[in-house]
Design a protein around this motif. Structure first.
Motif, PDB file in Angstrom:
ATOM      1  N   LEU A 165     -10.922  35.520  30.069  1.00 49.40           N
ATOM      2  CA  LEU A 165     -10.800  34.059  30.094  1.00 49.40           C
ATOM      3  C   LEU A 165     -10.681  33.486  28.690  1.00 49.40           C
ATOM      4  CD1 LEU A 165     -13.511  33.177  32.783  1.00 49.40           C
ATOM      5  CD2 LEU A 165     -11.032  33.116  33.062  1.00 49.40           C
ATOM      6  N   TYR A 166     -11.404  34.073  27.735  1.00 51.30           N
ATOM      7  CA  TYR A 166     -11.452  33.534  26.371  1.00 51.30           C
ATOM      8  C   TYR A 166     -10.936  34.537  25.336  1.00 51.30           C
ATOM      9  CZ  TYR A 166     -14.363  29.869  28.402  1.00 51.30           C
ATOM     10  OH  TYR A 166     -14.838  28.833  29.173  1.00 51.30           O
ATOM     11  N   GLY A 167     -10.162  35.496  25.780  1.00 48.16           N
ATOM     12  CA  GLY A 167      -9.634  36.496  24.861  1.00 48.16           C
ATOM     13  C   GLY A 167     -10.459  37.759  24.877  1.00 48.16           C
ATOM     14  N   GLY A 168      -9.799  38.894  24.664  1.00 53.33           N
ATOM     15  CA  GLY A 168     -10.470  40.175  24.799  1.00 53.33           C
ATOM     16  C   GLY A 168     -10.551  40.990  23.522  1.00 53.33           C
ATOM     17  N   THR A 169     -10.329  40.360  22.358  1.00 48.94           N
ATOM     18  CA  THR A 169     -10.520  41.110  21.126  1.00 48.94           C
ATOM     19  C   THR A 169     -12.008  41.281  20.856  1.00 48.94           C
ATOM     20  OG1 THR A 169     -10.603  39.173  19.668  1.00 48.94           O
ATOM     21  CG2 THR A 169      -8.423  40.048  20.212  1.00 48.94           C
ATOM     22  N   GLY A 170     -12.331  42.167  19.936  1.00 48.28           N
ATOM     23  CA  GLY A 170     -13.741  42.379  19.610  1.00 48.28           C
ATOM     24  C   GLY A 170     -14.416  41.105  19.140  1.00 48.28           C
ATOM     25  N   ASN A 171     -13.722  40.336  18.286  1.00 47.96           N
ATOM     26  CA  ASN A 171     -14.318  39.092  17.794  1.00 47.96           C
ATOM     27  C   ASN A 171     -14.467  38.063  18.903  1.00 47.96           C
ATOM     28  OD1 ASN A 171     -14.619  39.954  15.142  1.00 47.96           O
ATOM     29  ND2 ASN A 171     -12.575  39.272  14.536  1.00 47.96           N
ATOM     30  N   ASP A 172     -13.505  38.025  19.848  1.00 42.28           N
ATOM     31  CA  ASP A 172     -13.610  37.095  20.983  1.00 42.28           C
ATOM     32  C   ASP A 172     -14.843  37.411  21.823  1.00 42.28           C
ATOM     33  OD1 ASP A 172     -11.291  35.702  20.342  1.00 42.28           O
ATOM     34  OD2 ASP A 172     -10.013  37.057  21.512  1.00 42.28           O
ATOM     35  N   ILE A 173     -15.065  38.690  22.085  1.00 42.30           N
ATOM     36  CA  ILE A 173     -16.208  39.095  22.906  1.00 42.30           C
ATOM     37  C   ILE A 173     -17.515  38.791  22.184  1.00 42.30           C
ATOM     38  CG2 ILE A 173     -17.337  41.039  24.064  1.00 42.30           C
ATOM     39  CD1 ILE A 173     -14.556  42.353  24.269  1.00 42.30           C
ATOM     40  N   GLY A 180     -22.015  31.781  23.609  1.00 40.92           N
ATOM     41  CA  GLY A 180     -21.924  31.372  25.002  1.00 40.92           C
ATOM     42  C   GLY A 180     -20.612  30.670  25.288  1.00 40.92           C
ATOM     43  N   ARG A 181     -20.351  30.421  26.547  1.00 45.09           N
ATOM     44  CA  ARG A 181     -19.131  29.722  26.965  1.00 45.09           C
ATOM     45  C   ARG A 181     -19.490  28.749  28.077  1.00 45.09           C
ATOM     46  NH1 ARG A 181     -15.002  30.866  23.227  1.00 45.09           N
ATOM     47  NH2 ARG A 181     -14.870  33.133  22.880  1.00 45.09           N
ATOM     48  N   ARG A 182     -18.746  27.670  28.148  1.00 43.74           N
ATOM     49  CA  ARG A 182     -18.959  26.707  29.224  1.00 43.74           C
ATOM     50  C   ARG A 182     -17.594  26.269  29.762  1.00 43.74           C
ATOM     51  NH1 ARG A 182     -23.112  23.675  31.092  1.00 43.74           N
ATOM     52  NH2 ARG A 182     -22.591  21.772  32.190  1.00 43.74           N
ATOM     53  N   GLY A 183     -17.325  26.611  31.024  1.00 40.50           N
ATOM     54  CA  GLY A 183     -16.048  26.275  31.637  1.00 40.50           C
ATOM     55  C   GLY A 183     -16.213  25.245  32.747  1.00 40.50           C
ATOM     56  N   LEU A 240      -9.106  27.378  26.259  1.00 34.78           N
ATOM     57  CA  LEU A 240      -9.881  26.526  27.167  1.00 34.78           C
ATOM     58  C   LEU A 240     -10.681  27.328  28.175  1.00 34.78           C
ATOM     59  CD1 LEU A 240      -7.137  23.845  27.963  1.00 34.78           C
ATOM     60  CD2 LEU A 240      -9.003  23.656  26.304  1.00 34.78           C
ATOM     61  N   GLY A 241     -10.417  28.615  28.266  1.00 34.44           N
ATOM     62  CA  GLY A 241     -11.064  29.421  29.294  1.00 34.44           C
ATOM     63  C   GLY A 241     -10.440  29.216  30.660  1.00 34.44           C
ATOM     64  N   ALA A 242      -9.201  28.703  30.675  1.00 32.89           N
ATOM     65  CA  ALA A 242      -8.494  28.488  31.946  1.00 32.89           C
ATOM     66  C   ALA A 242      -7.891  29.811  32.392  1.00 32.89           C
ATOM     67  CB  ALA A 242      -7.402  27.434  31.777  1.00 32.89           C
ATOM     68  N   PRO A 243      -8.239  30.288  33.588  1.00 35.07           N
ATOM     69  CA  PRO A 243      -7.787  31.625  34.000  1.00 35.07           C
ATOM     70  C   PRO A 243      -6.303  31.703  34.303  1.00 35.07           C
ATOM     71  CG  PRO A 243      -8.976  30.544  35.780  1.00 35.07           C
ATOM     72  CD  PRO A 243      -9.128  29.663  34.581  1.00 35.07           C
ATOM     73  N   ASN A 244      -5.779  32.911  34.191  1.00 36.97           N
ATOM     74  CA  ASN A 244      -4.411  33.229  34.566  1.00 36.97           C
ATOM     75  C   ASN A 244      -4.326  33.220  36.089  1.00 36.97           C
ATOM     76  OD1 ASN A 244      -1.866  34.253  34.950  1.00 36.97           O
ATOM     77  ND2 ASN A 244      -2.231  36.174  33.863  1.00 36.97           N
ATOM     78  N   GLY A 269     -18.955  26.762  35.244  1.00 34.37           N
ATOM     79  CA  GLY A 269     -19.529  28.053  34.895  1.00 34.37           C
ATOM     80  C   GLY A 269     -20.078  28.034  33.479  1.00 34.37           C
ATOM     81  N   GLN A 270     -21.180  28.711  33.276  1.00 29.78           N
ATOM     82  CA  GLN A 270     -21.780  28.745  31.945  1.00 29.78           C
ATOM     83  C   GLN A 270     -22.235  30.146  31.595  1.00 29.78           C
ATOM     84  OE1 GLN A 270     -24.905  25.932  31.253  1.00 29.78           O
ATOM     85  NE2 GLN A 270     -25.205  26.546  29.135  1.00 29.78           N
ATOM     86  N   MET A 271     -21.765  30.602  30.462  1.00 32.66           N
ATOM     87  CA  MET A 271     -22.243  31.846  29.873  1.00 32.66           C
ATOM     88  C   MET A 271     -23.223  31.442  28.780  1.00 32.66           C
ATOM     89  SD  MET A 271     -22.121  35.155  29.003  1.00 32.66           S
ATOM     90  CE  MET A 271     -22.327  36.170  27.531  1.00 32.66           C
ATOM     91  N   PRO A 272     -24.507  31.739  28.938  1.00 37.69           N
ATOM     92  CA  PRO A 272     -25.485  31.282  27.942  1.00 37.69           C
ATOM     93  C   PRO A 272     -25.288  31.977  26.598  1.00 37.69           C
ATOM     94  CG  PRO A 272     -26.502  32.797  29.497  1.00 37.69           C
ATOM     95  CD  PRO A 272     -25.121  32.524  30.012  1.00 37.69           C
TER      96      PRO A 272
END
Length: 302
Positions: A165-173, A180-183, A240-244, A269-272
């Motif tokens: 949702l927010y990118g899959g590189t090491g730095n993104d993770i 955290g993330r909030r969608g 934005l965390g908008a899914p494909n 949705g919230q990732m703390p």
């Protein structure tokens, strides 16, 4: 421990051990009336079963005596008798501190080595993956499950499918774990029930899923409202965390009912943020483990 609690604990210890010791000493000497055949006279099954009276075996007496000796020795050496600190001055806090210090001695050289590598490279290090797996299970499995397969009910994504949702590189993770993330998917019930159903069919068509072509055609013009986040082609937006919407991966379920509910009622949705709980090194380990999971699944499918 206050004086009152100390006296209460001492009273309970003396009472319980005193009663136990009394029964232990009195039991072997108790006189139980017996019949000439050595039984107590209690019978069952019409006399087939009879209660015998025998002395306690010597091994049991010796073993029980040794347990009393061990118990008294324990109360002398360790805390347990009220506020008595014990002859060894042992404390749980001290034991924990020693264990933590011993563990840190082993971890320091490992962490120094792990810091030298980015997540993508660390994801192939067995020692780093073992540590990351333990940290993941302790902190992340409650939502993402132990196997990292996600949870549709909670909206926790599958971390092994290499769909991000927010990118899959090491730095993104790392950023996702650290900050955290909030969608938020806003509700679109204002479009009307029929339009929500038509739009759901169009969303299904984007991924090539079975759908009603007529309703999908009717819903296509309304997708312009959704394109602001999901893109004109429904490819999503990691910023934005908008899914494909063109794949077959659904954060909240891919049934018609689930998609209609997502559009009509919206989703949150919230990732703390885990930075208050985990160190940067620990987050680095978890990120490497998560990166490994997704790319390991990717490689095994080829």
């Amino acid at each position: 421990m206050s004086a009152g609690w100390s006296l209460w604990v001492m009273f309970l210890v003396v009472l319980n051990m005193g009663i136990t010791l009394f029964l232990f000493l009195w039991g072997p000497r108790a006189k139980i009336p017996t019949l000439p055949d050595g039984t107590s006279g209690h019978v069952w099954a019409h006399g087939v079963l009879r209660e015998g009276v025998r002395k306690l075996p010597r091994w049991w007496v010796v073993f029980s005596t040794s347990m009393f000796v061990v118990a008294f020795a324990y109360l002398y050496l360790f805390p347990g008798f009220g506020s008595h600190k014990g002859a060894l001055n042992w404390t749980a806090h001290g034991e924990l501190a020693r264990n933590v210090a011993a563990n840190d001695t082993k971890l320091v050289p490992l962490m120094e080595r792990f810091r030298m590598y980015p997540v993508e490279q660390l994801a192939s290090d067995p020692a780093a993956l073992q540590m990351g797996k333990v940290l993941f299970e302790d902190n992340c499995a409650a939502c993402h499950q132990r196997g990292a397969k996600g949870n549709v009910v909670l909206g926790a994504p599958d971390l092994g499918d290499n769909d991000w949702l927010y990118g899959g590189t090491g730095n993104d993770i790392i950023t996702s774990i650290h900050d955290g993330r909030r969608g938020v998917m806003p509700p679109w019930a204002s479009l009307g029930a029929d339009n929500v159903k038509n739009l759901a069919q169009y969303v299904l068509s984007l991924s090539g899923s079975p759908h009603d072509a007529a309703k999908a055609a009717a819903g296509k013009p309304m997708f312009a409202t959704c394109a602001a986040c999901h893109g004109a082609e429904g490819k999503g937006n990691p910023a934005l965390g908008a899914p494909n919407l063109t794949d077959h991966i659904w954060l909240h379920g891919g049934s018609v009912a689930n998609i209609e509910k997502t559009i009509g009622e919206g989703r949150q949705g919230q990732m703390p943020a885990w930075s208050p709980r985990l160190s940067d090194d620990q987050i680095h380990m978890i990120a490497a483990y998560v990166y490994h999971l997704s790319h390991d699944a990717d490689a095994s499918s080829q």
